[in-house]
Design a protein around this motif. Structure first.
Motif, PDB file in Angstrom:
ATOM      1  N   TYR A   1       0.706  -1.239   0.159  1.00  0.00           N
ATOM      2  CA  TYR A   1      -0.040   0.109   0.270  1.00  0.00           C
ATOM      3  C   TYR A   1       0.494   1.405  -0.206  1.00  0.00           C
ATOM      4  N   TRP A   2       2.063   1.415   0.349  1.00  0.00           N
ATOM      5  CA  TRP A   2       2.981   1.947   0.864  1.00  0.00           C
ATOM      6  C   TRP A   2       3.900   3.037  -0.257  1.00  0.00           C
ATOM      7  N   LEU A   3       3.433   2.148  -1.988  1.00  0.00           N
ATOM      8  CA  LEU A   3       3.966   2.385  -3.405  1.00  0.00           C
ATOM      9  C   LEU A   3       3.054   3.367  -3.434  1.00  0.00           C
ATOM     10  N   SER A   4       1.709   3.812  -3.272  1.00  0.00           N
ATOM     11  CA  SER A   4       0.785   4.406  -3.923  1.00  0.00           C
ATOM     12  C   SER A   4       0.458   5.807  -2.781  1.00  0.00           C
ATOM     13  N   VAL A   5       1.264   5.781  -1.198  1.00  0.00           N
ATOM     14  CA  VAL A   5       1.272   6.558  -0.528  1.00  0.00           C
ATOM     15  C   VAL A   5       2.844   7.430  -1.527  1.00  0.00           C
ATOM     16  N   VAL A   6       3.719   7.006  -1.582  1.00  0.00           N
ATOM     17  CA  VAL A   6       5.348   7.475  -1.917  1.00  0.00           C
ATOM     18  C   VAL A   6       4.574   7.955  -3.755  1.00  0.00           C
ATOM     19  N   TRP A   7       3.998   7.579  -4.497  1.00  0.00           N
ATOM     20  CA  TRP A   7       3.662   8.328  -5.643  1.00  0.00           C
ATOM     21  C   TRP A   7       2.752   9.157  -6.110  1.00  0.00           C
ATOM     22  N   ALA A   8       2.456   8.729  -4.805  1.00  0.00           N
ATOM     23  CA  ALA A   8       1.020  10.042  -4.922  1.00  0.00           C
ATOM     24  C   ALA A   8       2.144  11.435  -3.970  1.00  0.00           C
TER      25      ALA A   8
END
Length: 676
Positions: free
Chosen positions: A244-251
């Motif tokens: 899930y952290w990938l979407s947080v970083v990409w944002a």
């Protein structure tokens, strides 16, 4: 006013960053039981990066709608995170009254951030305008669905504690218990409408991309890549919660892509970023699968030998890596650029095409490959040459339609402009802009080589025609000079001899006068014969030899002239007569140019005999060649004499750095001196 807009944007960025820091502080104080799996949302990094980037854009363009959406959406996301985490911290401390009040601004922040960043921002990217008025319906759908979801949250009845993710239910003071039976169906309908609005917003970017020109595609590619990546990582997070952290970083990276789109889309190639990202992701997925698959299989076959299994996995993975990377790169290139592929493959194809025909046919092959590689409507190549100091068109070839205002790319061969490449308007393609620059950088040198070959072939043909014409003119001149000049003089001398014989006995004085006139006539005839002979071949070559004749051309160093040094390497006595005359005339012309134009202090002349060539080098330390030079008759004569013998003549020099004339003439391995 512009300064007020900038101040407001900076204030929003600062407040948003402070709220995110406060939210992180509240998160650090939360007990473990009050932390859920999605406590840290993409809105948290968005609350820092979006307002900061928006303020940066507003500093340059205060009325940019896109920047204000970024500021508002980021600030709303920060408000949501701050209120949400502060609400949980208050509930953990038992302060339920504060938690109940914070629930409402948290929901408002979520709604504003969602509609702004996930619906309006894609719709208004990258120029701050909707694709067309028809897309106002998507804006209305997004606002209505998110507003309905917000209203439902305001009146939502308290859920039962059983199955609730937190230790206690946060009471809703505005709840309407009678709506409880309708809430599940309403949630499904609202979330469906939100999903449709998000999909349509993403579709708007895709439609803009397909309809845009090449530069517009390059600009739209950045937000399209950013939002597509966020959607992809969000789906990955749903399938694998630990990622899930990938979407947080990409944002947090989406605003950076938007900055490139607005300010730097012409500088950075989005297609390169996408290509590298796709290839890296494909390699990571496939290589990882091969490694772990082989490791698991090896562990089953050779149980107890973990090191052997790891070694086998590493070896097989390494063996698959390079061919897999090439296959993925070709697939991504075809996805991004259509059938044109890698510029290096185009260069290899171009080389194969050039080898199949003469320069004229090779030129047609060049523009065919260029037109396909650039995916344009037409390409033309114009080969230019020098004739009496003027640039003239030697040959031109066109494929397709280049239009009224084509792009012009100069074709330069060893510092000399040999033609120009005209590129027509682009045809529909995915990512042409950055790819075109790579194609031109790769294929333009090949096109320059072929243009030079075509130019040399045309020059050779013209030289042959000139040689034939000059030979006939020279024969006519010799016939006229021999008949009208030497012939008439000899006839007059014969009459004088006859008259002297008649008057020898009767008038010796008259005979003596006639014989003296005869002697003067013979001197004139001798002078005429010498002039004819000198026109055919310089006598210095027969009297002194080539080396000494060139040394004589250099002459003694004059006080006001440059100091000239002549060096000779190798045997020059058995050179063909044509080579001797060409070298002598070229050296004579070059030294004359140095004395007239170079303002040099030193001149170096080198004659070097090699097994199959004779090299003449004349260099000076004068003023050099001007940036925009037009070759005169002298330079054209040197090149023509060199081309007649199949050699190469290069004239190079930078302003203030002197000039160098280098001539390479082919000679037989065992040349024989031919007498005139």
């Amino acid at each position: 006013m512009a300064w007020a807009a900038r101040a407001a944007a900076v204030a929003m960025a600062v407040v948003s960053a402070v709220l995110v820091v406060a939210a992180l502080s509240a998160l650090a104080e939360l007990p473990p039981e009050w932390r859920v799996s999605e406590t840290v949302t993409p809105m948290m990094p968005a609350g820092v990066t979006f307002p900061a980037v928006g303020a940066f854009l507003i500093a340059y363009r205060p009325r940019l709608t896109l920047a204000w959406l970024m500021c508002a959406g980021g600030l709303a996301g920060a408000v949501y995170d701050f209120c949400q985490l502060t609400m949980l911290a208050s509930m953990a401390r038992g302060n339920t009254a504060v938690a109940e009040l914070l629930r409402f601004p948290a929901q408002v922040g979520w709604a504003v951030s969602g509609i702004t960043l996930e619906t309006l921002l894609p719709l208004y990217s990258p120029d701050g305008r909707l694709p067309s008025p028809r897309w106002r319906g998507v804006v209305l759908l997004g606002v209505t669905s998110v507003g309905t979801r917000l209203a439902c949250q305001f009146v939502r009845p308290d859920p039962p504690l059983e199955g609730y993710p937190l230790p206690a239910v946060i009471h809703n003071p505005l709840q309407i218990p009678a709506l409880a039976p309708y809430m599940p169906a309403t949630e499904v309908a609202v979330w469906t409408a939100i999903a449709v609005s998000l999909a349509l917003a993403a579709l708007s970017l895709l439609l803009r991309f397909r309809r845009a020109d090449p530069v517009g595609r390059r600009q739209i590619g950045w937000p399209l890549f950013a939002f597509a990546g966020y959607v992809a990582f969000s789906l990955v997070g749903l399938a694998a919660p630990e990622l899930y952290w990938l979407s947080v970083v990409w944002a947090a990276l989406i605003p950076v892509a938007l900055v490139f789109s607005v300010t730097r889309h012409r500088l950075y190639g989005i297609d390169t970023v996408i290509s590298r990202a796709f290839v890296a992701a494909g390699l990571l997925a496939v290589v990882g699968g091969v490694y772990f698959g082989v490791a698991a299989l090896s562990s089953l076959i050779v149980s107890g030998y973990d090191q052997v299994a790891g070694l086998v996995s590493a070896l097989l993975t390494g063996a698959f890596f390079r061919p897999l990377r090439r296959m993925l790169q070709r697939a991504v290139d075809r996805l991004l650029y259509g059938p044109v592929g890698d510029p290096r493959l185009l260069a290899e194809r171009l080389v194969q095409e050039v080898r199949r025909g003469d320069p004229a046919q090779a030129l047609e092959s060049v523009i065919g490959v260029l037109r396909e590689g650039l995916a344009v409507q037409g390409v033309a190549v114009e080969v230019t040459g020098d004739e009496q100091g003027r640039a003239v068109s030697v040959m031109s070839t066109v494929s397709g339609r280049v239009g009224d205002s084509p792009r012009e790319v100069p074709l330069v061969w060893h510092g000399e402009r040999v033609g120009r490449l005209l590129v027509g308007p682009p045809a529909p393609r995915r990512f042409p802009a950055a790819h075109d620059e790579r194609v031109l950088a790769t294929l333009a040198p090949y096109a320059a080589d072929v243009a030079h070959a075509a130019r040399m072939a045309a020059d050779l043909q013209r030289s042959r025609e000139r040689i034939l014409a000059a030979r006939e003119e020279e024969r006519r001149r010799l016939r006229r000079d021999l008949h009208d000049g030497l012939g008439q003089t000899l006839g007059a001398m014969a009459m004088t001899v006859a008259m002297a014989r008649v008057s020898l006995e009767t008038s010796p004085e008259t005979a003596d006068r006639l014989l003296r006139e005869l002697r003067s006539g013979m001197d004139a005839v001798t002078s005429d014969v010498r002039q004819l002979v000198y026109g055919l071949r310089p006598p210095a070559l027969d009297d002194l030899g080539l080396a000494a004749a060139v040394q004589a051309l250099a002459g003694p160093d004059a006080p006001e002239g440059p100091a000239t040094v002549v060096s000779v390497e190798g045997e020059l006595s058995d050179l063909p007569a044509a080579v001797e005359v060409a070298v002598y005339r070229i050296a004579q012309e070059a030294l004359t140019n140095v004395r007239r134009h170079a303002r040099a202090t030193r001149v170096r002349v080198e004659l070097r005999r090699e097994p199959a060539t004779l090299r003449l080098l004349i260099s000076d330390d004068g003023v050099g060649l001007p940036p925009e030079r037009r070759p005169g008759v002298g330079l054209a004569s040197m090149r023509e004499r060199t081309a007649e013998l199949g050699g190469v003549c290069l004239v190079t020099g930078e302003p203030g750095a002197g000039t160098t004339v280098e001539v390479v003439l082919p000679i037989p391995a065992t040349g024989t001196h031919t007498a005139p």
